[in-house]
Write a protein that holds these residues in place. Structure first.
Motif, PDB file in Angstrom:
ATOM      1  N   THR A 114      42.136  39.460  32.444  1.00  0.00           N
ATOM      2  CA  THR A 114      42.437  39.833  33.838  1.00  0.00           C
ATOM      3  C   THR A 114      42.765  38.595  34.661  1.00  0.00           C
ATOM      4  OG1 THR A 114      40.982  41.744  33.670  1.00  0.00           O
ATOM      5  CG2 THR A 114      41.543  41.007  35.883  1.00  0.00           C
ATOM      6  N   GLU A 115      41.982  37.539  34.496  1.00  0.00           N
ATOM      7  CA  GLU A 115      42.269  36.291  35.208  1.00  0.00           C
ATOM      8  C   GLU A 115      43.615  35.709  34.771  1.00  0.00           C
ATOM      9  OE1 GLU A 115      37.817  34.453  36.009  1.00  0.00           O
ATOM     10  OE2 GLU A 115      38.692  34.259  34.005  1.00  0.00           O
ATOM     11  N   PHE A 116      43.951  35.885  33.494  1.00  0.00           N
ATOM     12  CA  PHE A 116      45.227  35.406  32.992  1.00  0.00           C
ATOM     13  C   PHE A 116      46.379  36.163  33.649  1.00  0.00           C
ATOM     14  CE2 PHE A 116      48.710  35.716  29.879  1.00  0.00           C
ATOM     15  CZ  PHE A 116      49.058  34.374  29.826  1.00  0.00           C
ATOM     16  N   THR A 117      46.211  37.463  33.816  1.00  0.00           N
ATOM     17  CA  THR A 117      47.245  38.253  34.486  1.00  0.00           C
ATOM     18  C   THR A 117      47.396  37.805  35.936  1.00  0.00           C
ATOM     19  OG1 THR A 117      46.743  40.116  33.049  1.00  0.00           O
ATOM     20  CG2 THR A 117      47.995  40.590  35.026  1.00  0.00           C
ATOM     21  N   ASP A 118      46.274  37.523  36.588  1.00  0.00           N
ATOM     22  CA  ASP A 118      46.331  36.983  37.949  1.00  0.00           C
ATOM     23  C   ASP A 118      47.038  35.633  37.958  1.00  0.00           C
ATOM     24  OD1 ASP A 118      44.951  39.218  38.810  1.00  0.00           O
ATOM     25  OD2 ASP A 118      43.001  38.202  38.858  1.00  0.00           O
ATOM     26  N   LEU A 119      46.777  34.825  36.939  1.00  0.00           N
ATOM     27  CA  LEU A 119      47.432  33.528  36.807  1.00  0.00           C
ATOM     28  C   LEU A 119      48.947  33.702  36.729  1.00  0.00           C
ATOM     29  CD1 LEU A 119      47.603  30.427  35.827  1.00  0.00           C
ATOM     30  CD2 LEU A 119      47.460  31.423  33.555  1.00  0.00           C
ATOM     31  N   VAL A 151      43.177  32.069  26.871  1.00  0.00           N
ATOM     32  CA  VAL A 151      42.307  33.250  26.795  1.00  0.00           C
ATOM     33  C   VAL A 151      41.652  33.367  25.421  1.00  0.00           C
ATOM     34  CG1 VAL A 151      42.231  35.782  26.958  1.00  0.00           C
ATOM     35  CG2 VAL A 151      43.680  34.481  28.518  1.00  0.00           C
ATOM     36  N   LEU A 165      39.868  31.513  30.556  1.00  0.00           N
ATOM     37  CA  LEU A 165      40.116  32.627  31.468  1.00  0.00           C
ATOM     38  C   LEU A 165      39.957  33.940  30.716  1.00  0.00           C
ATOM     39  CD1 LEU A 165      43.455  31.478  33.201  1.00  0.00           C
ATOM     40  CD2 LEU A 165      41.153  31.195  34.094  1.00  0.00           C
ATOM     41  N   THR A 166      39.609  34.997  31.454  1.00  0.00           N
ATOM     42  CA  THR A 166      39.625  36.340  30.866  1.00  0.00           C
ATOM     43  C   THR A 166      41.064  36.850  30.915  1.00  0.00           C
ATOM     44  OG1 THR A 166      39.264  37.478  32.958  1.00  0.00           O
ATOM     45  CG2 THR A 166      37.283  36.787  31.724  1.00  0.00           C
ATOM     46  N   ARG A 214      41.257  24.835  37.645  1.00  0.00           N
ATOM     47  CA  ARG A 214      40.141  25.772  37.433  1.00  0.00           C
ATOM     48  C   ARG A 214      39.100  25.177  36.484  1.00  0.00           C
ATOM     49  NH1 ARG A 214      39.550  31.509  36.677  1.00  0.00           N
ATOM     50  NH2 ARG A 214      37.308  31.741  36.810  1.00  0.00           N
ATOM     51  N   GLU A 271      42.012  46.182  30.476  1.00  0.00           N
ATOM     52  CA  GLU A 271      41.633  45.179  29.471  1.00  0.00           C
ATOM     53  C   GLU A 271      41.323  45.772  28.104  1.00  0.00           C
ATOM     54  OE1 GLU A 271      39.000  41.972  30.338  1.00  0.00           O
ATOM     55  OE2 GLU A 271      39.497  42.054  32.462  1.00  0.00           O
ATOM     56  N   SER A 298      51.234  27.351  35.670  1.00  0.00           N
ATOM     57  CA  SER A 298      50.080  27.826  34.903  1.00  0.00           C
ATOM     58  C   SER A 298      49.204  26.657  34.463  1.00  0.00           C
ATOM     59  CB  SER A 298      50.539  28.612  33.676  1.00  0.00           C
ATOM     60  OG  SER A 298      51.288  29.738  34.049  1.00  0.00           O
TER      61      SER A 298
END
Length: 187
Positions: free
Chosen positions: A42-47, A33, A39-40, A69, A137, A62
């Motif tokens: 938010t995308e990191f949290t989804d990850l 990030v 990744l953003t 990705r 965020e 991960s």
């Protein structure tokens, strides 16, 4: 070039992530990030969510996810190898050293000294996820209007259930996901 960056980033994560997958989360966040902007937040949290739910170690999951990705299947392979290679070498070396010198107090002292660091890394990852879930965020805010009340309620209920009845955490995660999804669909 991107494959080399993926390998090197996850090699560093694999090299310095002591204490398991959750302890590696701050390192992964920094590389993915903050440093490379792959990744953003938010995308990191989804990850993290996806990596937790899929079988296998979270750091390797991960690495595979980020690799796919960023560079497809070759990226997944390179990132995963980068993540596990240092561990294979270090564990083999440490096993040899430990069995040879396990009676020395210096070795026991080193292992005891690593414990607080591991706890701090895990707490840092948990705190980052908590702040993202509660405030989003933008991060921590003293404005009570920025608090995500659904997240706070689900967190509180989940902690209460886990502490009171000690069920399988998978059931609590599954229930929280279903309830949270239903609430967000209704809102």
């Amino acid at each position: 070039m991107i494959l080399l960056k993926l390998f090197w980033s996850f090699f560093q994560i694999g090299m310095f992530s002591i204490g398991g997958g959750m302890a590696a989360m701050p390192l992964i966040q920094n590389q993915v990030v903050n440093l490379h902007h792959w990744l953003t937040l938010t995308e990191f949290t989804d990850l993290i969510t996806i990596a937790e739910m899929t079988p296998g170690p979270i750091a390797i999951n991960s690495a595979t996810f980020v690799g796919i990705r960023i560079a497809g299947i070759p990226g997944a392979i390179v990132a995963t190898i980068g993540c596990i290679f240092p561990s294979c070498v270090i564990v083999s070396l440490l096993a040899w050293i430990y069995f040879k010198f396990k009676e020395l107090t210096v070795v026991q002292g080193i292992l005891s000294g690593l414990r607080p660091t591991i706890v701090a890394l895990i707490a840092s990852a948990g705190l980052s996820i908590f702040i993202l879930a509660v405030w989003g965020e933008d991060g921590f805010s003293t404005n009570p209007l920025t608090i995500n009340l659904v997240s706070v309620l689900l967190f509180t209920v989940a902690i209460f259930i886990l502490r009171k009845w000690k069920p399988n955490p998978i059931y609590v995660m599954l229930g929280s996901g279903i309830i949270g999804g239903a609430i967000y669909l209704l809102i």
